[in-house]
Design an enzyme around this catalytic site. Structure first.
Site, PDB file in Angstrom:
ATOM      1  N   LYS A 223       3.336  10.003   8.282  1.00  0.00           N
ATOM      2  CA  LYS A 223       2.726   9.217  10.131  1.00  0.00           C
ATOM      3  C   LYS A 223       3.472  10.361  10.902  1.00  0.00           C
ATOM      4  O   LYS A 223       3.015  11.249  10.971  1.00  0.00           O
ATOM      5  CB  LYS A 223       2.862   8.387   9.879  1.00  0.00           C
TER       6      LYS A 223
ATOM      7  N   ASP B  24       8.966   3.050   1.836  1.00  0.00           N
ATOM      8  CA  ASP B  24       8.111   3.701   1.848  1.00  0.00           C
ATOM      9  C   ASP B  24       8.119   3.594   3.557  1.00  0.00           C
ATOM     10  O   ASP B  24       7.540   2.654   4.047  1.00  0.00           O
ATOM     11  CB  ASP B  24       6.607   2.759   0.816  1.00  0.00           C
TER      12      ASP B  24
ATOM     13  N   TYR C  89       0.762  -1.405   0.223  1.00  0.00           N
ATOM     14  CA  TYR C  89      -0.186  -0.081   0.009  1.00  0.00           C
ATOM     15  C   TYR C  89       0.710   1.173   0.246  1.00  0.00           C
ATOM     16  O   TYR C  89       1.895   1.631   1.073  1.00  0.00           O
ATOM     17  CB  TYR C  89      -0.949  -0.104   1.407  1.00  0.00           C
TER      18      TYR C  89
HETATM   19  N1  PMP Z   1       2.608   4.203   2.111  1.00  0.00           N
HETATM   20  C1  PMP Z   1       3.042   3.346   3.265  1.00  0.00           C
HETATM   21  C2  PMP Z   1       3.178   2.640   3.653  1.00  0.00           C
HETATM   22  C3  PMP Z   1       1.517   3.632   4.134  1.00  0.00           C
HETATM   23  O1  PMP Z   1       1.268   3.371   4.740  1.00  0.00           O
HETATM   24  C4  PMP Z   1      -0.006   4.778   4.021  1.00  0.00           C
HETATM   25  C5  PMP Z   1      -0.605   4.898   4.621  1.00  0.00           C
HETATM   26  N2  PMP Z   1      -1.350   4.160   5.392  1.00  0.00           N
HETATM   27  C6  PMP Z   1       0.448   5.467   3.056  1.00  0.00           C
HETATM   28  C7  PMP Z   1       1.688   5.367   2.016  1.00  0.00           C
HETATM   29  C8  PMP Z   1      -0.234   6.554   2.862  1.00  0.00           C
HETATM   30  O2  PMP Z   1      -0.548   7.391   3.494  1.00  0.00           O
HETATM   31  P1  PMP Z   1      -1.621   8.726   3.535  1.00  0.00           P
HETATM   32  O3  PMP Z   1      -2.831   8.123   4.729  1.00  0.00           O
HETATM   33  O4  PMP Z   1      -0.800  10.008   4.391  1.00  0.00           O
HETATM   34  O5  PMP Z   1      -2.008   9.304   2.323  1.00  0.00           O
END
Ligand code: PMP
Length: 444
Positions: A269, A242, A159
């Site tokens: 986050k 990521d 994700y």
């Molecule tokens: N990358 C990862 C690994 C995530 O877990 C998330 C959100 N859970 C995102 C990107 C996207 O972040 P956001 O919800 O702040 O758009």
């Protein structure tokens, strides 16, 4: 707080949840008239409706009906020092009186950038965004601009947010984009090489979560990340970590823990101290393609980029997160995962626990594919697979509701995270409640 789940409650956990949350039910009903599905965020919806939060303090969240929950989710891993930490509140309160956001930079963004660069030496330059989604979108665009290649390779079940490149195969995303994204098997270097054989020269970047989050909190093996590092360098691809979730595993993030240095990193986050944030960064030579002084620079706008409140809160949280605090959280995480794993085995329950440091995921039913019950690209094909996904979802749902009724907040899919205000007693209480909830979910 850890009310035992008795026989009767096994039959009607939904009714027990409803009985405790009438005000949330009313708010949800009102919400459905103006928000699709009553919600403005896919990941916080849960049947029959989510608890509406009134306030949070430390490790606890209280809903509009006055029920208190120990928060083992922390806004999907983004809160690491708890809710409304006094240091963060004080810093934000002082800053909020000085104006909200400006069409001009503030010194604050330099401070947070310096702190991130100090913790992650692979990041010489960083840009702030308002979400992790924007961070991965820009990192991938930068990788394409740098390499002159269009294909992005990512891992099955990963994700990376909700922009088009990250959500191929879902409604509304052009099929043509799907041709530019290759899915790879995680922790399987031979599989990666097979999947990209003959196309190596088309691939701009491999993007990987060093700890797969939505796919079930599965850490990469350090060997796998080292092999990816070597492979991407050999083929002129960029390696993107990521670390939107994974950064919370230690002072140097997952790259520090695993000892592998990516070309680009995406963050989010915890670096916003609880406020909306994202960031992407890497080597100066790469990131300086966004330098507006250069002809043909990549455009990276964003009305709220680097907003002073987020920068203030982010810096405050990173100051609080010393190496000792990361260590303490990691040992609480180990206690939680070990306690659960032992309890599940002793009870003969068909379940397992994954995770690392302060992160965990409870998988109910070994056959269950946690990745496919999560939001995002399902890929589920035949009827048997769909039925297995539906059954796994139902188990995860009962587990989630049982924990809510016992006073614990987790993700509806069985994932959670620890925050520094928690103690060993909190972890032990959670383990006991989760074992009850797992037994309930697996028996029904
Ligand atoms: N990358 C990862 C690994 C995530 O877990 C998330 C959100 N859970 C995102 C990107 C996207 O972040 P956001 O919800 O702040 O758009």
């Amino acid at each position: 707080m850890t009310a035992p789940v008795d026989q009767a409650s096994r039959l009607d956990i939904v009714e027990r949840y409803r009985a405790r949350t009438p005000r949330s039910a009313e708010l949800f009903e009102r919400a459905t008239r103006v928000l699709p599905g009553g919600s403005t965020r896919t990941t916080v919806f849960t049947e029959p409706y989510p608890p509406y939060v009134a306030w949070g303090a430390g490790k606890t969240v209280t809903d509009v009906d006055g029920n208190a929950y120990i928060d083992f989710l922390g806004n999907y891993t983004s809160l690491i020092v708890g809710h409304a930490h006094p240091d963060i509140v004080a810093a934000v309160e002082a800053r909020i009186r000085l104006g909200s956001a400006f069409a001009a930079p503030t010194e604050l963004e330099i401070g947070l950038a310096e702190e991130i660069s100090r913790r992650l030496p692979s990041i010489e330059r960083v840009r702030f965004t308002n979400s992790g989604t924007e961070a991965t979108m820009f990192a991938l665009r930068l990788a394409r601009a740098q390499t002159g290649r269009d294909v992005i390779a990512q891992f099955a079940g990963a994700y990376h947010g909700t922009h088009d490149m990250a959500m191929t195969g879902t409604p509304g995303v052009p099929d043509a984009l799907g041709e530019l994204v290759v899915d790879l098997p995680f922790n399987d270097m031979a599989g990666v090489e097979r999947a990209l054989a003959g196309r190596e020269g088309e691939v701009a970047a491999i993007i990987v979560e060093p700890i797969q989050g939505v796919a079930g909190m599965i850490p990469a093996t350090p060997g796998f990340l080292r092999e990816l590092r070597e492979y991407t360098s050999r083929h002129g691809m960029l390696l993107v970590f990521d670390e939107v979730i994974a950064f919370r595993v230690g002072p140097g993030g997952a790259q520090g823990m695993f000892g592998v240095s990516p070309d680009l990193t995406t963050l989010g986050k915890i670096i916003g101290g609880g406020y909306p944030v994202g960031a992407f960064g890497g080597r100066a030579e790469l990131m300086d393609r966004i330098d507006a002084r250069r002809p043909g620079a990549l455009v990276h706008g964003g009305t709220f980029n680097g907003n002073p409140i987020t920068m203030t809160a982010g810096l405050a949280v990173l100051r609080l997160m010393t190496g000792d605090e990361f260590d303490r959280l990691a040992s609480l995480g180990a206690r939680l995962r070990d306690g659960l794993a032992e309890g599940l085995a002793a009870a003969g329950l068909d379940a397992r626990v994954t995770g690392i440091a302060s992160l965990f995921h409870v998988h109910l039913g070994r056959a269950a594919d946690s990745a496919s019950i999560a939001i995002g690209r399902s890929g589920a094909g035949d009827r048997a697979a769909l039925a297995a996904v539906a059954a796994a979802k139902a188990r995860a749902h009962r587990f989630h509701l049982s924990l809510l009724v016992a006073g614990y907040l987790t993700a509806p899919r069985g994932m959670g995270a620890l925050m520094t205000p928690m103690s060993e007693a909190d972890v032990d209480g959670f383990v006991a409640a989760a074992l009850e909830a797992a037994g309930d979910a697996l028996e029904s």
